[in-house]
Design a protein around this motif. Structure first.
Motif, PDB file in Angstrom:
ATOM      1  N   GLY A 189      43.084  26.985  41.246  1.00 54.43           N
ATOM      2  CA  GLY A 189      41.753  26.392  40.885  1.00 54.43           C
ATOM      3  C   GLY A 189      40.931  27.230  39.968  1.00 54.43           C
ATOM      4  O   GLY A 189      40.341  26.799  38.668  1.00 54.43           O
ATOM      5  N   SER A 190      41.072  28.701  40.090  1.00 54.78           N
ATOM      6  CA  SER A 190      40.319  29.494  39.163  1.00 54.78           C
ATOM      7  C   SER A 190      41.099  29.749  37.931  1.00 54.78           C
ATOM      8  O   SER A 190      40.744  30.252  36.947  1.00 54.78           O
ATOM      9  N   LEU A 191      42.420  29.167  37.793  1.00 54.77           N
ATOM     10  CA  LEU A 191      43.339  29.632  36.939  1.00 54.77           C
ATOM     11  C   LEU A 191      43.752  28.268  36.126  1.00 54.77           C
ATOM     12  O   LEU A 191      44.551  28.156  35.180  1.00 54.77           O
ATOM     13  N   VAL A 193      41.772  38.857  36.328  1.00 57.79           N
ATOM     14  CA  VAL A 193      41.250  37.726  35.804  1.00 57.79           C
ATOM     15  C   VAL A 193      39.599  37.450  36.227  1.00 57.79           C
ATOM     16  O   VAL A 193      39.445  37.398  37.601  1.00 57.79           O
ATOM     17  N   CYS A 194      38.761  37.147  35.384  1.00 60.54           N
ATOM     18  CA  CYS A 194      37.454  36.849  35.596  1.00 60.54           C
ATOM     19  C   CYS A 194      37.245  35.334  34.926  1.00 60.54           C
ATOM     20  O   CYS A 194      37.303  35.052  33.897  1.00 60.54           O
ATOM     21  N   ALA A 195      36.872  34.473  35.987  1.00 62.77           N
ATOM     22  CA  ALA A 195      36.763  33.243  35.583  1.00 62.77           C
ATOM     23  C   ALA A 195      35.444  32.585  36.304  1.00 62.77           C
ATOM     24  O   ALA A 195      35.264  32.746  37.275  1.00 62.77           O
ATOM     25  N   ALA A 196      34.705  31.447  35.269  1.00 62.99           N
ATOM     26  CA  ALA A 196      33.551  30.931  35.862  1.00 62.99           C
ATOM     27  C   ALA A 196      34.073  29.447  36.141  1.00 62.99           C
ATOM     28  O   ALA A 196      34.975  28.998  35.771  1.00 62.99           O
ATOM     29  N   HIS A 197      33.136  28.908  36.838  1.00 66.78           N
ATOM     30  CA  HIS A 197      33.467  27.476  37.153  1.00 66.78           C
ATOM     31  C   HIS A 197      32.273  26.504  36.775  1.00 66.78           C
ATOM     32  O   HIS A 197      30.996  26.674  37.009  1.00 66.78           O
ATOM     33  N   ASP A 198      32.694  25.614  35.941  1.00 69.50           N
ATOM     34  CA  ASP A 198      31.730  24.572  35.242  1.00 69.50           C
ATOM     35  C   ASP A 198      31.946  23.271  35.731  1.00 69.50           C
ATOM     36  O   ASP A 198      33.069  22.615  35.136  1.00 69.50           O
TER      37      ASP A 198
END
Length: 200
Positions: free
Chosen positions: A32-34, A163-168
């Motif tokens: 989900g984050s990738l 890895v740093c990921a945001a969710h929009d």
């Protein structure tokens, strides 16, 4: 800078920079984050590879998690690489500058800032951290697949990525990716703008 010196600079920097990450698919634990890794996108990047600061624009094609991802990476910094493009189409790597095109190792080595958006391996940690603009980002540690770990020798630890990921709106967007290779080399790539492109 004349084309001969530009060519020499490309070859020299390609030797100094890290080889790209390669093939396979991320395990479902961090899917989900990738998910940004699989859609077509455009981004502006800055960061550091092997002590060399860079800025670049990146366009990525859709990716199925196997093979080389279609991409175009255009450097604006360092000065020696200003205007140099790295292209991958159908698994063939090329570095282009004006009328000059080189294929093979120099192109693939210069592609690392793009390759960190096609990681493969095992997610070993998932956490969160606050974003400056509010909300939280997902933070993942990824142990890279054996073919993607910078030529790991027997007895060396595998390469890892953070890895740093945001969710929009239920979709992820990359904020930063850092990579540590077994021989002590590292890279850090930051995303200043990110746009998902329509599916083809």
């Amino acid at each position: 800078m004349n084309i001969k010196w530009k060519l020499m600079a490309i070859i020299l920097l390609s030797v100094l920079l890290l080889a790209g990450c390669g093939n396979g698919g991320i395990g479902s634990a961090g899917a989900g984050s990738l998910d940004y890794q699989y859609c077509a996108s455009q981004m502006s990047l800055w960061g550091d590879v092997c002590g060399t600061a860079f800025r670049a624009e990146l366009t990525l094609g859709e990716w199925d998690g196997t093979g080389s991802r279609p991409l175009t990476l255009v450097y604006s910094e360092p000065e020696a690489l200003r205007g140099v493009s790295i292209v991958c189409e159908g698994g063939v790597w090329a570095v282009k500058y004006e009328d000059l095109t080189l294929t093979g190792s120099p192109a693939e080595r210069l592609s690392l800032p793009a390759q960190v958006f096609s990681l493969t391996g095992e997610v070993t940690f998932i956490g969160t951290e606050p974003l400056p603009e509010g909300g939280n980002a997902s933070v993942l540690s990824v142990r890279l697949a054996s073919e993607d770990n910078g030529g790991k020798d027997a007895g060396q630890s595998p390469a890892t990525a953070r890895v740093c990921a945001a969710h929009d709106g239920g979709k992820s967007r990359p904020i930063s990716v850092s990579l540590d290779l077994p021989d002590g080399r590292s890279a850090a790539v930051n995303v200043t703008s990110y746009v998902r492109l329509p599916a083809e």
